[in-house]
Design a protein around this motif. Structure first.
Motif, mmCIF file in Angstrom:
data_model
loop_
_atom_site.group_PDB
_atom_site.id
_atom_site.type_symbol
_atom_site.label_atom_id
_atom_site.label_comp_id
_atom_site.label_asym_id
_atom_site.label_seq_id
_atom_site.Cartn_x
_atom_site.Cartn_y
_atom_site.Cartn_z
ATOM 1 N N GLN A 1 34.472 45.285 40.845
ATOM 2 C CA GLN A 1 33.553 46.413 41.031
ATOM 3 C C GLN A 1 32.556 46.143 42.147
ATOM 4 O O GLN A 1 32.181 47.034 42.886
ATOM 5 C CB GLN A 1 32.780 46.697 39.733
ATOM 6 C CG GLN A 1 33.673 46.961 38.536
ATOM 7 C CD GLN A 1 34.594 48.151 38.734
ATOM 8 O OE1 GLN A 1 34.206 49.162 39.277
ATOM 9 N NE2 GLN A 1 35.833 48.019 38.299
ATOM 10 N N SER A 2 32.067 44.904 42.219
ATOM 11 C CA SER A 2 31.044 44.565 43.210
ATOM 12 C C SER A 2 31.259 43.135 43.685
ATOM 13 O O SER A 2 31.936 42.349 43.019
ATOM 14 C CB SER A 2 29.649 44.720 42.602
ATOM 15 O OG SER A 2 29.518 43.847 41.500
ATOM 16 N N VAL A 3 30.681 42.820 44.832
ATOM 17 C CA VAL A 3 30.793 41.471 45.376
ATOM 18 C C VAL A 3 29.406 40.824 45.356
ATOM 19 O O VAL A 3 28.413 41.533 45.355
ATOM 20 C CB VAL A 3 31.374 41.491 46.820
ATOM 21 C CG1 VAL A 3 32.835 41.853 46.797
ATOM 22 C CG2 VAL A 3 30.603 42.426 47.725
ATOM 23 N N PRO A 4 29.333 39.486 45.288
ATOM 24 C CA PRO A 4 30.475 38.566 45.215
ATOM 25 C C PRO A 4 31.142 38.605 43.838
ATOM 26 O O PRO A 4 30.490 38.837 42.836
ATOM 27 C CB PRO A 4 29.832 37.196 45.457
ATOM 28 C CG PRO A 4 28.422 37.342 44.980
ATOM 29 C CD PRO A 4 28.045 38.772 45.272
ATOM 30 N N HIS A 5 32.435 38.389 43.836
ATOM 31 C CA HIS A 5 33.198 38.304 42.595
ATOM 32 C C HIS A 5 34.181 37.151 42.759
ATOM 33 O O HIS A 5 34.961 37.139 43.705
ATOM 34 C CB HIS A 5 33.940 39.608 42.318
ATOM 35 C CG HIS A 5 34.411 39.710 40.897
ATOM 36 N ND1 HIS A 5 34.006 40.707 40.049
ATOM 37 C CD2 HIS A 5 35.247 38.929 40.169
ATOM 38 C CE1 HIS A 5 34.574 40.538 38.856
ATOM 39 N NE2 HIS A 5 35.336 39.465 38.916
ATOM 40 N N VAL A 6 34.110 36.198 41.843
ATOM 41 C CA VAL A 6 34.889 34.966 41.963
ATOM 42 C C VAL A 6 35.876 34.855 40.807
ATOM 43 O O VAL A 6 35.519 35.113 39.659
ATOM 44 C CB VAL A 6 33.943 33.741 41.967
ATOM 45 C CG1 VAL A 6 34.732 32.442 41.902
ATOM 46 C CG2 VAL A 6 33.064 33.762 43.197
ATOM 47 N N PHE A 7 37.096 34.467 41.141
ATOM 48 C CA PHE A 7 38.125 34.179 40.145
ATOM 49 C C PHE A 7 38.504 32.709 40.254
ATOM 50 O O PHE A 7 38.653 32.187 41.356
ATOM 51 C CB PHE A 7 39.381 35.019 40.396
ATOM 52 C CG PHE A 7 39.180 36.489 40.156
ATOM 53 C CD1 PHE A 7 39.468 37.055 38.925
ATOM 54 C CD2 PHE A 7 38.682 37.300 41.165
ATOM 55 C CE1 PHE A 7 39.273 38.414 38.698
ATOM 56 C CE2 PHE A 7 38.483 38.666 40.953
ATOM 57 C CZ PHE A 7 38.778 39.219 39.711
#
Length: 145
Positions: free
Chosen positions: A110-116
Motif C-alpha cells: 500500500q505504501s513505501v517503504p515496504h520490506v519483505f
C-alpha cells in the motif's frame, strides 16, 4: 506485522537498471535469505532505511549470504532518477524498476517503504511497511534465522 499477500513471489515482468527483463517469480539466492524492499526516490523514510541497511549490508552478506533487492515504484517519468540516486549513495543492491506498480500491487504493497524478508526457499517469512530508526536490527535478526 502485515498480512501476506502471497507465501511466495508472484510472477511479474520487471526490468533492471540496464533495461534487462527480470521475472519476479525467478528471484532467488541459492538457498540463502533475501530482502525485497519497495521504495521510491521521493520517499524520505525509504532513503533513510536503505542508507541504514547499506552501512550493514557487507557484514550481513558475509554472515548470512543475504541478497537485497530494491524495487523502485517510481513512475516512468521519475524512473530516470533511480540510477543517479543509487550510484550517488554507492548502494550495492540489485535494483528493479516497477514503473506501472504491477509488482507492488501483486505483493499488496500500500505504501513505501515496504520490506519483505524471504527464507532460502523463497517463502515470505516477514513483511512490514514504514521505517523507524533501528528497524534494520530487526531485519538482521530475521535473516540470521
Amino acid at each position: 506485522m502485515a498480512l501476506y499477500a502471497a507465501a511466495t513471489l508472484p510472477a511479474v515482468p520487471l526490468k533492471d537498471l540496464n533495461g534487462m527483463p527480470v521475472n519476479t517469480a525467478t528471484l532467488s539466492n541459492n538457498g540463502k535469505p533475501m530482502i525485497i524492499s519497495f521504495w521510491a526516490t521521493w520517499c524520505k523514510p525509504c532513503i533513510r532505511e536503505l542508507k541504514a541497511i547499506h552501512e550493514l549490508y557487507p557484514d550481513w552478506k558475509q554472515e548470512t549470504g543475504v541478497r537485497i533487492i530494491i524495487v523502485s515504484i517510481d513512475d516512468a517519468q521519475n524512473a530516470q532518477k533511480v540510477r543517479p540516486l543509487v550510484d550517488g549513495y554507492g548502494w550495492e543492491y540489485d535494483v528493479l524498476l516497477d514503473p506501472n506498480g504491477d509488482f507492488k500491487r501483486a505483493m499488496n504493497v500500500q505504501s513505501v517503504p515496504h520490506v519483505f524478508v524471504l527464507d532460502g526457499k523463497g517463502n515470505i517469512i516477514h513483511n512490514h511497511s514504514g521505517y523507524t530508526d533501528g528497524a534494520e536490527d530487526e531485519l538482521y535478526e530475521l535473516i540470521k534465522k
